[in-house]
Structure formats: structure tokens, C-alpha cells
Design a protein around this motif. Structure first.
Motif: not given
Length: 439
Positions: A157, A195-196, A199-200, A202-203
Motif C-alpha cells: 500500500l 486500486l480496486w 483493496l481486494v 489487501a482484504g
């Protein structure tokens, strides 16, 4: 010896000369770290020799326990996404602004191009395998889950801040200079679209302790039921498809965790994934009405990627099966120092390359407007001539991306080492060279 005799016969003092191996003397700077060896003129041959020496250093610095096939798969997945975006995304100059278009709109027979370059499933496969192994190693060392997660997410990130900062300034500048809102929206959407994915990813990294024991059939069943409700029964709320944004990419991530557990080591399991995924995808496209393109097409009623559909997941299963089949060949190929050095370079800059490749394309497009409407850059992607012109622009995109890499790579890799300080990894794994007689 003659040199010593000549030295003894000197009777008159001479002016002092600079030290033969002074680091401030350009002509005597060591070319390869060996004192007394001066730098040779830069030619293609010397550049190639220097490149091979550097590749051998990287090769020797890599621990023998590292699975180089994983790094190769990750690098190919990132480069596949970059090339895919550069080939199927067009910014058309129309009505005083820039608008997004795609050659897949006008030439649907190019859909197989998306099969080659939509490689995100392979990235999630490798991510699940590496994260599961990393978590097990951290627990064996006694590290806490929180410290492990911070270390995993920091490099993932950290480069985002630079991208958001630059585009915040760019957006304000465009609005103040009177750029059309449609153009600003188009550029901002393309720049921030990567960025999507982060985010996925990282989740999924955060829930690795749960995924490490999860059977991939469970998220696959979720995707199947969501698509039956959406496309078969036409039931459910409008947001139901976005459940697949997590469940769809959890399938290859969970496969990676199963790989780490040792459940996908046989070639039989890889063939089952490849053949089963290919057959299921073909049936969904030909009989169930799913789009043939594995990327989104502007104006299309349904997208296989936004959010992921069952066809995208089955296609990802086929890709994962192929990746597992290629493991041994990739390991043998990565035994060559030059090939391994290239893969290591891409992995060190994976997030920088991924985040900035769209910006590189848009910067080239914006600068090209100064010369007018250029084919393959500002014209409508509705002919084979556009495809040929776009191929010519790929090296330009790559050059601009290299500039972005040079400017922003430190956000991912950390501050550069001092010029004369060697790599800690190389010092740790490469045996010290023999002292030179000149030294």
C-alpha cells in the motif's frame, strides 16, 4: 624487475601524482570492483558483459530455497495485465475531450486477446501460496499476526500514496485550466482503476489465517449461486453481483493456499483445473450467453470482470491449472542468470509497474495531442490499422513507464542505498572475493 629498476634510478623528485586507485579519479574507477582494472569504454559488448555480471550477482544472491517459478508467474501476471490494458484501452479525442473506447467494441473477433492478457487469477494464485507460507514461517518464528500483516501490507500500500498525491494535484490543475469534466472523469477513472485490485488483495491477505484452511469449492459455490440468481432467475438486489468481487478472487487465492498445503502438487490436479476450467468457460460462453471477452467492454450489457462472473472464475481455474503445469519448466528457465535477473527486477517493482502503467499511457496520449490526432493514440479503435499503430506506440508507453518507475520506485523499495554500499543480500550470500595482489 624493469619497473623496480626504473624506480630506483630516479634521482630528481617529481610532482606528486594522484593515487592510482583514488575513487575521485574517473579514469581509474574500477570497472568490476577489482582494484587496478580501469573502466573500459562503453560499447554494446561491454554493456552486455556488465549486464551478465550483474545477473550473475543477482543469481548468486538468491537463496537456493527460493521457488523461482512463483516469482516468474507473478511477473508474467503483472506484465500480462499491463500489456492488456495498453492494447485494449483507447483514449479517443472527440468533442473537445478524451473518451474511453476499446477495439473490442468494434472488432469482437479480437476477444481472444483478452484471454492472453487477463492474468489476474494467476497473481491471486501466487499471492495465496506465498501469504500462506509466509504466515506459517512467521508463526514458527513467534511473530504475531498483527506484525506479520503490517509487514505484508506496508509494501503493498505504500506506493498508493504517491499515485493519489500526483493525481490529486493533476485533477485540481485540469479543473482550474478549464478541462472538460468528462475528460477529467475519464483520466481519473483510468488512473485509479488499479486500486480496486489492491483493496481486494489487501482484504484477502488480511483473512489469510482463515483462507489457509478453506476449501476453494466454498467461494466457488458462492459465485455459482450469485450468477444463478442474477442471470438465471433474475432475482436479487442490484448490488448482488458485487459479492463476487470478494468471492470470485477468493477462489484462486484459496487455490494458492491449497498449493501451499501440498494439495496441488500432482500433475493430475493441474490437468483437472485446466481442462475442467476450459470446458466450463466454453459452455458458459456458447450456451449461457456470457461475453467472450474476459475484460470489460465499454457499452456492453454484461462484463465478465466488473464484477467477476462465473465465466471469469472458471477461466481463472484454467489459468491456474496451466500455471501449475508450467512450474517445472519455469524453474529450469529461471536457472539462467539473465532470465532470473529480469524476473527479479519485475518483482521488486511489481506494484510500481502496476500502479503507474495507466498513467504512462495517458501521459503519452496527452503529450501527443500537441502534434494533433495521431493514429493508434487518439483515433477510434475500429480497424486493424489502429491495432498496428497501437503496437508501434507500445515502446513509447514503456519508456514513459520507465520514467515513472525511476521517479516513484523508492515508495515501494525504500530509499536507495549509498552508491558505494553493496547489497545486504549479496553480501550475505556471495562468498567474499579473493584479495587482489594489487590491493
Amino acid at each position: 624487475m624493469p619497473e623496480q629498476t626504473a624506480h630506483v634510478r630516479r634521482t630528481r623528485p617529481r610532482a606528486p601524482r594522484p593515487p592510482a586507485f583514488s575513487p575521485t579519479t574517473p579514469a581509474a574507477t574500477p570497472a568490476s570492483g577489482v582494484p587496478g582494472r580501469t573502466r573500459s569504454p562503453l560499447t554494446p559488448a561491454t554493456a552486455l558483459r556488465a549486464l551478465r555480471r550483474a545477473a550473475r550477482r543477482v543469481d548468486a544472491a538468491t537463496p537456493a530455497s527460493r521457488d523461482r517459478a512463483l516469482d516468474a508467474l507473478r511477473a508474467f501476471a503483472i506484465l500480462g495485465v499491463v500489456l492488456g490494458h495498453w492494447l485494449v484501452t483507447a483514449l479517443v479525442a472527440r468533442d473537445g475531450g478524451l473518451h474511453t473506447a476499446s477495439p473490442l467494441q468494434h472488432m469482437p473477433w479480437l476477444a481472444p486477446v483478452s484471454w492472453l492478457f487477463q492474468t489476474l487469477a494467476v497473481f491471486f494464485l501466487v499471492g495465496g501460496q506465498v501469504a500462506t507460507h509466509s504466515l506459517a514461517s512467521a508463526r514458527a518464528r513467534g511473530d504475531s499476526y498483527a506484525s506479520w500483516l503490517r509487514a505484508r501490507l506496508a509494501r503493498l500500500l505504500r506506493p498508493v500514496a504517491a499515485l493519489l498525491g500526483l493525481w490529486s494535484v493533476t485533477t485540481v490543475t485540469l479543473l482550474l485550466t478549464g478541462a472538460p469534466l468528462s475528460t477529467v472523469h475519464t483520466l481519473l477513472k483510468l488512473a485509479l482503476s488499479p486500486l480496486w485490485f489492491l483493496l481486494v488483495f489487501a482484504g484477502l491477505t488480511a483473512v489469510t489465517p482463515l483462507v489457509a484452511r478453506l476449501n476453494p469449492l466454498w467461494p466457488f459455490a458462492v459465485v455459482l449461486h450469485v450468477d444463478v440468481l442474477r442471470f438465471g432467475l433474475h432475482l436479487g438486489p442490484s448490488w448482488l453481483g458485487w459479492v463476487n468481487l470478494a468471492a470470485g478472487w477468493l477462489v484462486p487465492y484459496a487455490l494458492g493456499a491449497a498449493w501451499a498445503r501440498g494439495e496441488l502438487r500432482s500433475r493430475r490436479s493441474a490437468f483437472v483445473l485446466l481442462l475442467g476450467g476450459t470446458a466450463a468457460t466454453a459452455l458458459l460462453i456458447t450456451c449461457a450467453g456470457y461475453p467472450a471477452s474476459m475484460v470489460g467492454v465499454p457499452g456492453a450489457a454484461t462484463s465478465n470482470l466488473n464484477p467477476p462472473t462465473l465465466a471469469a472464475v472458471t477461466f481463472g481455474l484454467a489459468q491456474c491449472g496451466l500455471a501449475l503445469l508450467l512450474r517445472d519448466r519455469l524453474r529450469r528457465a529461471m536457472a539462467r542468470p539473465l532470465a532470473w535477473a529480469a524476473i527479479a527486477f519485475v518483482n521488486l517493482s511489481a506494484m510500481t509497474i502496476f500502479l503507474w502503467h495507466q498513467t504512462a499511457m495517458m501521459a503519452t496520449t496527452a503529450m501527443g495531442l500537441l502534434a494533433g490526432r495521431l493514429p493508434g493514440l487518439h483515433t477510434s479503435p475500429d480497424s486493424v490499422a489502429w491495432v498496428a499503430s497501437r503496437l508501434v506506440w507500445l515502446p513509447v508507453f514503456l519508456s514513459v513507464l520507465a520514467l515513472c518507475w525511476a521517479a516513484f520506485r523508492h515508495h515501494e523499495q525504500g530509499p536507495a542505498r549509498p552508491r558505494h554500499r553493496s547489497s545486504q543480500v549479496i553480501r550475505r550470500h556471495v562468498p567474499p572475493a579473493r584479495p587482489s595482489r594489487h590491493a
